[in-house]
Design a protein around this motif. Structure first.
Motif, mmCIF file in Angstrom:
data_model
loop_
_atom_site.group_PDB
_atom_site.id
_atom_site.type_symbol
_atom_site.label_atom_id
_atom_site.label_comp_id
_atom_site.label_asym_id
_atom_site.label_seq_id
_atom_site.Cartn_x
_atom_site.Cartn_y
_atom_site.Cartn_z
ATOM 1 N N TYR A 1 0.825 -1.135 0.032
ATOM 2 C CA TYR A 1 -0.101 0.015 -0.005
ATOM 3 C C TYR A 1 0.735 1.171 -0.114
ATOM 4 O O TYR A 1 0.739 2.223 -0.670
ATOM 5 C CB TYR A 1 -1.037 -0.106 1.155
ATOM 6 C CG TYR A 1 -1.995 1.118 1.161
ATOM 7 C CD1 TYR A 1 -2.963 1.181 0.476
ATOM 8 C CD2 TYR A 1 -1.499 2.180 2.007
ATOM 9 C CE1 TYR A 1 -3.828 2.303 0.551
ATOM 10 C CE2 TYR A 1 -2.513 3.395 2.041
ATOM 11 C CZ TYR A 1 -3.626 3.504 1.464
ATOM 12 O OH TYR A 1 -4.194 4.680 1.568
ATOM 13 N N LYS B 1 0.714 4.372 -2.490
ATOM 14 C CA LYS B 1 0.445 5.738 -1.920
ATOM 15 C C LYS B 1 1.431 6.585 -2.366
ATOM 16 O O LYS B 1 1.136 7.739 -2.564
ATOM 17 C CB LYS B 1 0.483 5.524 -0.377
ATOM 18 C CG LYS B 1 0.023 6.607 0.196
ATOM 19 C CD LYS B 1 -0.029 6.517 1.788
ATOM 20 C CE LYS B 1 -0.566 7.968 2.611
ATOM 21 N NZ LYS B 1 -0.349 7.636 4.057
ATOM 22 N N ARG C 1 -8.015 2.056 -8.459
ATOM 23 C CA ARG C 1 -8.346 1.649 -6.842
ATOM 24 C C ARG C 1 -10.047 1.688 -6.722
ATOM 25 O O ARG C 1 -10.700 2.499 -7.138
ATOM 26 C CB ARG C 1 -7.826 2.976 -6.154
ATOM 27 C CG ARG C 1 -7.982 2.624 -4.685
ATOM 28 C CD ARG C 1 -7.618 3.992 -3.937
ATOM 29 N NE ARG C 1 -7.469 3.632 -2.453
ATOM 30 C CZ ARG C 1 -7.440 4.901 -1.544
ATOM 31 N NH1 ARG C 1 -7.134 6.058 -1.816
ATOM 32 N NH2 ARG C 1 -7.042 4.530 -0.259
ATOM 33 N N GLU D 1 -13.467 1.465 -5.172
ATOM 34 C CA GLU D 1 -14.544 1.917 -3.937
ATOM 35 C C GLU D 1 -14.790 0.931 -3.350
ATOM 36 O O GLU D 1 -15.256 -0.121 -3.670
ATOM 37 C CB GLU D 1 -15.350 3.041 -4.497
ATOM 38 C CG GLU D 1 -14.810 4.280 -4.961
ATOM 39 C CD GLU D 1 -16.146 5.139 -5.750
ATOM 40 O OE1 GLU D 1 -17.178 4.582 -5.692
ATOM 41 O OE2 GLU D 1 -15.759 6.187 -6.090
ATOM 42 N N GLN D 2 -14.872 1.067 -1.796
ATOM 43 C CA GLN D 2 -15.464 0.017 -0.908
ATOM 44 C C GLN D 2 -16.629 -0.447 -1.716
ATOM 45 O O GLN D 2 -16.811 -1.841 -1.475
ATOM 46 C CB GLN D 2 -15.819 0.806 0.290
ATOM 47 C CG GLN D 2 -14.517 1.192 1.101
ATOM 48 C CD GLN D 2 -13.555 -0.085 1.563
ATOM 49 O OE1 GLN D 2 -14.389 -1.006 1.882
ATOM 50 N NE2 GLN D 2 -12.564 -0.039 1.633
ATOM 51 N N MET E 1 -16.237 -3.246 -4.799
ATOM 52 C CA MET E 1 -15.040 -4.097 -4.721
ATOM 53 C C MET E 1 -15.677 -5.372 -4.907
ATOM 54 O O MET E 1 -16.738 -5.825 -4.440
ATOM 55 C CB MET E 1 -14.362 -4.139 -3.260
ATOM 56 C CG MET E 1 -13.562 -2.897 -3.024
ATOM 57 S SD MET E 1 -12.229 -2.887 -1.723
ATOM 58 C CE MET E 1 -13.256 -3.715 -0.387
ATOM 59 N N LYS F 1 -9.112 -4.808 3.058
ATOM 60 C CA LYS F 1 -10.127 -4.182 2.341
ATOM 61 C C LYS F 1 -10.127 -3.293 1.196
ATOM 62 O O LYS F 1 -10.757 -2.337 0.806
ATOM 63 C CB LYS F 1 -11.374 -3.680 3.478
ATOM 64 C CG LYS F 1 -11.898 -4.777 4.261
ATOM 65 C CD LYS F 1 -12.994 -4.199 5.282
ATOM 66 C CE LYS F 1 -13.270 -5.225 6.440
ATOM 67 N NZ LYS F 1 -14.303 -4.670 7.257
ATOM 68 N N GLU F 2 -8.935 -3.466 0.773
ATOM 69 C CA GLU F 2 -8.559 -2.503 -0.431
ATOM 70 C C GLU F 2 -8.180 -3.451 -1.547
ATOM 71 O O GLU F 2 -7.768 -4.435 -1.542
ATOM 72 C CB GLU F 2 -7.255 -1.599 -0.127
ATOM 73 C CG GLU F 2 -7.631 -0.512 0.796
ATOM 74 C CD GLU F 2 -7.564 0.854 -0.172
ATOM 75 O OE1 GLU F 2 -8.059 0.510 -1.319
ATOM 76 O OE2 GLU F 2 -7.567 1.961 0.545
ATOM 77 N N GLN F 3 -8.633 -2.910 -2.888
ATOM 78 C CA GLN F 3 -8.361 -3.528 -3.992
ATOM 79 C C GLN F 3 -7.995 -2.540 -5.088
ATOM 80 O O GLN F 3 -8.485 -1.619 -5.155
ATOM 81 C CB GLN F 3 -9.657 -4.401 -4.746
ATOM 82 C CG GLN F 3 -10.203 -5.458 -3.922
ATOM 83 C CD GLN F 3 -11.479 -5.981 -4.535
ATOM 84 O OE1 GLN F 3 -11.808 -5.514 -5.434
ATOM 85 N NE2 GLN F 3 -11.970 -7.113 -3.910
ATOM 86 N N MET F 4 -6.637 -2.923 -5.701
ATOM 87 C CA MET F 4 -6.296 -1.922 -6.570
ATOM 88 C C MET F 4 -5.363 -2.748 -7.617
ATOM 89 O O MET F 4 -4.982 -3.764 -7.415
ATOM 90 C CB MET F 4 -5.048 -1.044 -6.039
ATOM 91 C CG MET F 4 -5.570 0.155 -5.201
ATOM 92 S SD MET F 4 -4.546 1.342 -4.738
ATOM 93 C CE MET F 4 -4.236 0.509 -2.874
#
Length: 401
Positions: free
Chosen positions: A60, A64, A99, A101-102, A105, A137-140
């Motif tokens: 991350y 970032k 990226r 969004e929540q 996903m 809980k992040e997907q990129m």
């Protein structure tokens, strides 16, 4: 004594259960903080870390930092799935980072499947997956950066890139080669399912690359060339036969590609004010007009009064791609041969050893008797029956979906 022993046993059991519960919670917390923690190994190969070929996992902090904390100045696209940022990986290439969004996903399994699919297809006419991130809980997804943006932007004038006729022929050929790879050389074969001008990207040399595999489907040997599946795609490019039967085949991509070919000629979107580009071209066609095939009024103004090499063959091929019956459409490899032949006839190098062919090899184009896009414009379509691909509005300098 017996009562005391019983109480002691009860207390010990409670402590053991509490310890087990705490251990489970600790494992869950650790799994959420680790890459692929939610993808437990399985004998059915539906979990565990993705099997990657050429793509890497990014932290991350790396992503970032590469986007200056996902700053607005690095935002190059947005859509229903999330945002796309331009980034520079230290010591590496410039990239485009999508990226999620929540709320948009994918589940772990679906995201893993998409990564595996993207990481296993490598061709100069397919946008490459550089890597990905999946944690907390992040997907990129991290793609190669495409400096000239989308084909749609070039045709609409939103980009500084201008495409003359020869460049448009090369764009069509590049896209066709990428799809041929997916249909015939990938193992198992892959149907893209969302071919459109916004999913065809151009690099610095104007090489066309097919992008966005979010709706793609694999075809296994047991499925005999088609997949029975919920209809998904983009209206205007959507294969009417697939819409009617819910049977997806590689010829569904051929239909969408045919619509893109007509965009290359007209620079118009597939549907404008209720008029469908396929029907408009079919009605206007005049084969006795050897130069413009009766399409002068529909022709992109930027192409008018230009020498259009092989224009008649190009139009014939496009109309064969959009035949109502999939059986009447050519394969992508057939299309590649025709486009190569058109370019070779003008003495242009195509970097291919494929034999030449003729558009007439596939028979004459016939007016469809029944169509998703009827004479009155568009049929009424229940929005619940058709999932639309979430497109991105991307600046002229970038790309991917």
């Amino acid at each position: 004594m017996s009562i005391g022993c019983i109480l002691l046993i009860i207390v010990l059991i409670a402590l053991v259960l509490y310890a087990i519960q705490q251990k489970k919670q600790a494992k869950k917390a650790i799994s959420l903080s680790k890459t692929f923690g939610s993808w437990a190994p399985s004998t059915k190969d539906n979990g565990g870390a993705p099997q990657l070929k050429g793509a890497r996992w990014f932290s991350y902090d790396e992503l970032k930092k590469s986007t200056n904390n996902f700053s607005e100045t690095n935002l190059i696209g947005s859509g229903g799935y999330g945002n796309v940022y331009k980034g520079v990986i230290p010591g590496g290439p410039m990239v485009a980072i999508k990226r999620a969004e929540q709320g948009s996903m994918q589940g772990g399994f679906e995201f893993k499947t998409e990564i595996e699919l993207l990481s296993r297809v490598h061709h100069k006419n397919l946008v490459g997956l550089v890597g990905f991130y999946f944690e907390k809980k992040e997907q990129m997804l991290v793609y190669e950066y495409m400096s000239k943006g989308t084909l749609r932007e070039s045709l609409s004038g939103k980009s500084e890139t201008r495409l003359d006729w020869k460049r448009r022929l090369r764009v069509a050929l590049g896209c066709a080669r990428g799809l041929t790879y997916l249909h015939e050389l990938a193992d198992p074969p892959i149907i893209h399912r969302d071919i459109k001008s916004t999913n065809i990207l151009l690099d610095e040399d104007l090489t066309a690359k097919v992008a966005d595999f979010g709706l793609s489907k694999l075809i296994s040997d047991s499925e005999k060339g088609h997949v029975s599946t919920q209809v998904k795609g983009t209206l205007g490019y959507l294969d009417p036969q697939y819409y009617m039967t819910q049977q997806l085949t590689d010829k569904s991509d051929v239909y969408s590609f045919g619509v893109v070919m007509l965009e290359l000629v007209t620079a118009k979107l597939p549907i404008v004010k209720g008029k469908y580009i396929v029907r408009e071209v079919r009605l206007a066609m005049d084969k006795t007009d050897e130069e413009e095939y009766g399409l002068r009024e529909l022709l992109d103004p930027n192409l008018k009064d230009s020498f259009l090499t092989g224009f008649g063959r190009f139009i014939q091929l496009a109309m064969q791609c959009v035949e109502e019956s999939a059986a009447d459409r050519p394969t992508m490899s057939d299309i590649v041969k025709v486009l190569e032949n058109i370019l070779k006839s003008d003495g242009l190098h195509t970097s291919s050893s494929s034999a030449s062919s003729s558009a007439t090899d596939f028979g004459s184009s016939r007016v469809a008797s029944k169509h998703l896009y009827n004479e009155a414009g568009l049929q009424r379509i229940d929005s619940a029956s058709l999932d639309y691909s979430a497109g991105y509005n991307i600046s002229a300098k970038v790309e991917p979906k």
